[in-house]
Design a protein around this motif. Structure first.
Motif, PDB file in Angstrom:
ATOM      1  N   LYS A  76      46.207  40.314  32.242  1.00  0.00           N
ATOM      2  CA  LYS A  76      46.217  38.919  32.669  1.00  0.00           C
ATOM      3  C   LYS A  76      47.269  38.690  33.738  1.00  0.00           C
ATOM      4  O   LYS A  76      47.154  37.777  34.548  1.00  0.00           O
ATOM      5  CB  LYS A  76      46.494  38.018  31.465  1.00  0.00           C
ATOM      6  CG  LYS A  76      45.323  37.968  30.497  1.00  0.00           C
ATOM      7  CD  LYS A  76      45.639  37.107  29.294  1.00  0.00           C
ATOM      8  CE  LYS A  76      44.524  37.178  28.276  1.00  0.00           C
ATOM      9  NZ  LYS A  76      44.886  36.522  27.010  1.00  0.00           N
ATOM     10  N   LYS A  77      48.296  39.529  33.723  1.00  0.00           N
ATOM     11  CA  LYS A  77      49.319  39.394  34.760  1.00  0.00           C
ATOM     12  C   LYS A  77      48.764  39.818  36.114  1.00  0.00           C
ATOM     13  O   LYS A  77      49.165  39.300  37.145  1.00  0.00           O
ATOM     14  CB  LYS A  77      50.528  40.248  34.384  1.00  0.00           C
ATOM     15  CG  LYS A  77      51.753  39.951  35.216  1.00  0.00           C
ATOM     16  CD  LYS A  77      52.954  40.693  34.694  1.00  0.00           C
ATOM     17  CE  LYS A  77      54.166  40.410  35.531  1.00  0.00           C
ATOM     18  NZ  LYS A  77      55.373  41.039  34.997  1.00  0.00           N
ATOM     19  N   PRO A  80      45.575  37.292  38.928  1.00  0.00           N
ATOM     20  CA  PRO A  80      45.647  36.536  40.185  1.00  0.00           C
ATOM     21  C   PRO A  80      45.638  37.426  41.414  1.00  0.00           C
ATOM     22  O   PRO A  80      45.103  37.028  42.459  1.00  0.00           O
ATOM     23  CB  PRO A  80      46.958  35.767  40.081  1.00  0.00           C
ATOM     24  CG  PRO A  80      47.538  36.046  38.793  1.00  0.00           C
ATOM     25  CD  PRO A  80      46.733  37.047  38.070  1.00  0.00           C
ATOM     26  N   TYR A 111      46.505  40.729  23.537  1.00  0.00           N
ATOM     27  CA  TYR A 111      46.944  39.478  24.155  1.00  0.00           C
ATOM     28  C   TYR A 111      47.139  39.603  25.669  1.00  0.00           C
ATOM     29  O   TYR A 111      47.099  38.613  26.368  1.00  0.00           O
ATOM     30  CB  TYR A 111      48.261  39.025  23.517  1.00  0.00           C
ATOM     31  CG  TYR A 111      49.368  40.054  23.615  1.00  0.00           C
ATOM     32  CD1 TYR A 111      50.214  40.086  24.705  1.00  0.00           C
ATOM     33  CD2 TYR A 111      49.556  40.987  22.610  1.00  0.00           C
ATOM     34  CE1 TYR A 111      51.211  41.028  24.802  1.00  0.00           C
ATOM     35  CE2 TYR A 111      50.560  41.933  22.695  1.00  0.00           C
ATOM     36  CZ  TYR A 111      51.379  41.942  23.799  1.00  0.00           C
ATOM     37  OH  TYR A 111      52.356  42.877  23.886  1.00  0.00           O
TER      38      TYR A 111
ATOM     39  N   LEU B 159      57.602  41.893  31.412  1.00  0.00           N
ATOM     40  CA  LEU B 159      56.246  42.433  31.285  1.00  0.00           C
ATOM     41  C   LEU B 159      55.191  41.348  31.344  1.00  0.00           C
ATOM     42  O   LEU B 159      54.162  41.515  31.995  1.00  0.00           O
ATOM     43  CB  LEU B 159      56.114  43.196  29.960  1.00  0.00           C
ATOM     44  CG  LEU B 159      57.041  44.395  29.826  1.00  0.00           C
ATOM     45  CD1 LEU B 159      57.002  44.950  28.429  1.00  0.00           C
ATOM     46  CD2 LEU B 159      56.653  45.460  30.824  1.00  0.00           C
ATOM     47  N   MET B 160      55.411  40.226  30.649  1.00  0.00           N
ATOM     48  CA  MET B 160      54.425  39.144  30.680  1.00  0.00           C
ATOM     49  C   MET B 160      54.736  38.229  31.854  1.00  0.00           C
ATOM     50  O   MET B 160      55.809  38.296  32.450  1.00  0.00           O
ATOM     51  CB  MET B 160      54.450  38.351  29.375  1.00  0.00           C
ATOM     52  CG  MET B 160      54.323  39.205  28.134  1.00  0.00           C
ATOM     53  SD  MET B 160      52.906  40.270  28.130  1.00  0.00           S
ATOM     54  CE  MET B 160      51.582  39.102  27.907  1.00  0.00           C
ATOM     55  N   TRP B 161      53.761  37.368  32.169  1.00  0.00           N
ATOM     56  CA  TRP B 161      53.993  36.457  33.272  1.00  0.00           C
ATOM     57  C   TRP B 161      54.951  35.354  32.830  1.00  0.00           C
ATOM     58  O   TRP B 161      55.177  35.119  31.645  1.00  0.00           O
ATOM     59  CB  TRP B 161      52.684  35.899  33.799  1.00  0.00           C
ATOM     60  CG  TRP B 161      51.847  35.178  32.793  1.00  0.00           C
ATOM     61  CD1 TRP B 161      51.813  33.845  32.585  1.00  0.00           C
ATOM     62  CD2 TRP B 161      50.911  35.755  31.876  1.00  0.00           C
ATOM     63  NE1 TRP B 161      50.909  33.554  31.598  1.00  0.00           N
ATOM     64  CE2 TRP B 161      50.346  34.704  31.140  1.00  0.00           C
ATOM     65  CE3 TRP B 161      50.490  37.052  31.613  1.00  0.00           C
ATOM     66  CZ2 TRP B 161      49.388  34.907  30.167  1.00  0.00           C
ATOM     67  CZ3 TRP B 161      49.548  37.257  30.625  1.00  0.00           C
ATOM     68  CH2 TRP B 161      49.012  36.196  29.925  1.00  0.00           C
ATOM     69  N   GLU B 180      46.256  32.592  24.482  1.00  0.00           N
ATOM     70  CA  GLU B 180      46.909  32.243  25.741  1.00  0.00           C
ATOM     71  C   GLU B 180      45.967  32.544  26.895  1.00  0.00           C
ATOM     72  O   GLU B 180      45.339  33.596  26.954  1.00  0.00           O
ATOM     73  CB  GLU B 180      48.201  33.053  25.937  1.00  0.00           C
ATOM     74  CG  GLU B 180      49.318  32.684  25.006  1.00  0.00           C
ATOM     75  CD  GLU B 180      49.294  33.537  23.764  1.00  0.00           C
ATOM     76  OE1 GLU B 180      48.313  34.282  23.590  1.00  0.00           O
ATOM     77  OE2 GLU B 180      50.249  33.450  22.983  1.00  0.00           O
ATOM     78  N   ARG B 182      45.604  32.703  31.052  1.00  0.00           N
ATOM     79  CA  ARG B 182      46.341  32.709  32.309  1.00  0.00           C
ATOM     80  C   ARG B 182      45.691  31.699  33.232  1.00  0.00           C
ATOM     81  O   ARG B 182      44.516  31.821  33.586  1.00  0.00           O
ATOM     82  CB  ARG B 182      46.280  34.101  32.943  1.00  0.00           C
ATOM     83  CG  ARG B 182      47.050  34.238  34.232  1.00  0.00           C
ATOM     84  CD  ARG B 182      48.528  34.384  33.943  1.00  0.00           C
ATOM     85  NE  ARG B 182      49.343  34.051  35.101  1.00  0.00           N
ATOM     86  CZ  ARG B 182      49.775  34.922  35.979  1.00  0.00           C
ATOM     87  NH1 ARG B 182      49.469  36.168  35.860  1.00  0.00           N
ATOM     88  NH2 ARG B 182      50.529  34.541  36.988  1.00  0.00           N
ATOM     89  N   LEU B 184      45.094  30.285  36.695  1.00  0.00           N
ATOM     90  CA  LEU B 184      45.255  30.730  38.078  1.00  0.00           C
ATOM     91  C   LEU B 184      45.437  29.508  38.955  1.00  0.00           C
ATOM     92  O   LEU B 184      44.596  28.618  38.991  1.00  0.00           O
ATOM     93  CB  LEU B 184      44.021  31.519  38.526  1.00  0.00           C
ATOM     94  CG  LEU B 184      43.696  32.744  37.675  1.00  0.00           C
ATOM     95  CD1 LEU B 184      42.483  33.443  38.243  1.00  0.00           C
ATOM     96  CD2 LEU B 184      44.864  33.700  37.659  1.00  0.00           C
ATOM     97  N   TYR B 186      45.795  28.006  42.677  1.00  0.00           N
ATOM     98  CA  TYR B 186      45.510  28.344  44.063  1.00  0.00           C
ATOM     99  C   TYR B 186      46.351  27.463  44.962  1.00  0.00           C
ATOM    100  O   TYR B 186      46.444  26.263  44.751  1.00  0.00           O
ATOM    101  CB  TYR B 186      44.024  28.142  44.374  1.00  0.00           C
ATOM    102  CG  TYR B 186      43.158  29.010  43.522  1.00  0.00           C
ATOM    103  CD1 TYR B 186      43.113  30.368  43.740  1.00  0.00           C
ATOM    104  CD2 TYR B 186      42.431  28.478  42.478  1.00  0.00           C
ATOM    105  CE1 TYR B 186      42.354  31.181  42.936  1.00  0.00           C
ATOM    106  CE2 TYR B 186      41.667  29.284  41.672  1.00  0.00           C
ATOM    107  CZ  TYR B 186      41.623  30.632  41.908  1.00  0.00           C
ATOM    108  OH  TYR B 186      40.868  31.433  41.100  1.00  0.00           O
TER     109      TYR B 186
END
Lengths: 165, 187
Positions: A76-77, A80, A111, B159-161, B180, B182, B184, B186
């Motif tokens: 998921k990172k 984008p 996850y 590691l995670m956003w 969860e 993500r 996006l 723009y």
């Protein structure tokens, strides 16, 4: 006969001519993020030689690429970035989701893993396998060619341009 | 050899060693959380020990042990597990740990230093002042366990956003996440 000897002419439909050109030069954008990337390299290398089908030039820039080959797990990172690469590709463009991870997240029901890249970008051909053999990728490329054959590039916006609208 | 190491560490740290254990030649000492930087400086600068290389630091979540200690299970006749396991004594230990793996490049000996982190005070003094190599492991521990490191120059997720809610390596976090998504954006 003149067509072969002199500066002759050919009779064809413009739509077919455009499809003919697009079909025989599907320049791939290799987007290898995991083990499938190795298999993708193998398909591009001398043994399987993807260049036979006109995928001669792996484009490492999205601007000049036609077929985005997404080979490997997308987190998921990473999503984008993949979306941005796809957006930067010029039309017309096609997408091959190579391998179980690209198709559906594969064995990683976690996850952090995107459960299939079609959550982010549209996909034309899904290649199953973990990893798929290079033949599988070549088959997907041929499927992309079949798809190009059925398209009508002169309808829609381009047709409007041609007619001066 | 290992006994000498434990003796040397005890001499170096004195009463700072709360507990020590040895498993297959690997020595672990537990020290108070607030004094961790002092402990590591002493271990690093002691001429005999010279633990000058930080291999890794990481968090541990002892949720199951913690639950077991909080609620001692009744023995059942059929299972021998309860009899084999040592009974936890005293109050339950704090849930989290942070472990530091040290290596001495001159003597080639290794040492594990452990601090306990209670759930209501999730912070450990940063050791980035001693080793720059601690920067990313501390960011990872913050990301995965939510343990903060005061004194860290740039404590972001590794590691995670950045917007990710939750800390995935905690034992009460489900493998498939809590839905969860993500988002996006723009520009």
């Amino acid at each position: 006969m003149e067509a072969y000897t002199g500066s002759g002419w050919l009779l064809t439909k413009l739509e077919q001519l455009v499809n003919w050109g697009r079909k025989r030069s599907p320049w791939p954008l290799p987007y290898g993020t995991a083990c499938c990337g190795i298999e993708l390299m193998c398909a591009l290398a001398s043994g399987y030689d993807m260049a036979r089908f006109g995928a001669e030039r792996p484009s490492f820039s999205p601007r000049q690429a036609d077929v985005l080959i997404e080979a490997g797990t997308i987190t998921k990172k990473m999503a984008p970035i993949l979306r941005r690469i796809y957006d930067q590709m010029a039309e017309p463009k096609w997408v091959i989701a190579m391998g179980a991870c690209a198709c559906s997240g594969g064995v990683f029901r976690t996850y952090s893993t995107l459960q299939g890249i079609d959550l982010v970008i549209p996909v034309d051909v899904y290649v199953p396998g973990c990893p798929p053999r290079p033949e599988g990728l070549l088959y997907a490329l041929l499927k992309i060619m079949d798809k190009i054959d059925t398209e009508h590039p002169l309808r829609g916006e381009i047709a409007g341009l041609v007619e001066g609208k | 050899m290992t006994m000498d190491l434990l003796k040397g560490v005890s001499n170096c740290l004195g009463p700072l060693v709360i507990a020590s254990s040895e498993f297959r030649g690997d020595v672990t000492v537990e020290v108070p959380k607030a004094r961790i930087t002092e402990v590591l400086v002493r271990l690093r600068d002691d001429p005999a020990l010279a633990f000058d290389f930080l291999v890794d630091l990481f968090g541990v979540d002892n949720l199951d042990l913690y639950k077991k200690a909080a609620k001692p299970e009744k023995k059942t006749g059929g299972e021998g597990d309860a009899a084999e396991e040592p009974k936890p004594e005293g109050p339950p230990p704090p849930r989290f740990e942070v472990n530091y793996l040290l290596l001495s490049l001159s003597t080639n000996r290794r040492l594990q230093v452990k601090v306990r982190v209670p759930e209501d005070d999730l912070s450990v003094p940063s050791v980035t002042g001693l080793w720059k190599a601690a920067t990313w492991p501390e960011r990872e521990t913050y990301d995965m366990f939510g343990i903060r490191f005061p004194g860290h120059p740039d404590l972001r997720r590794l590691l995670m956003w950045d917007e990710f809610p939750g800390h995935p390596l905690r034992k009460d976090y489900p493998l498939e996440g809590r839905g969860e998504v993500r988002i996006l954006r723009y520009e």
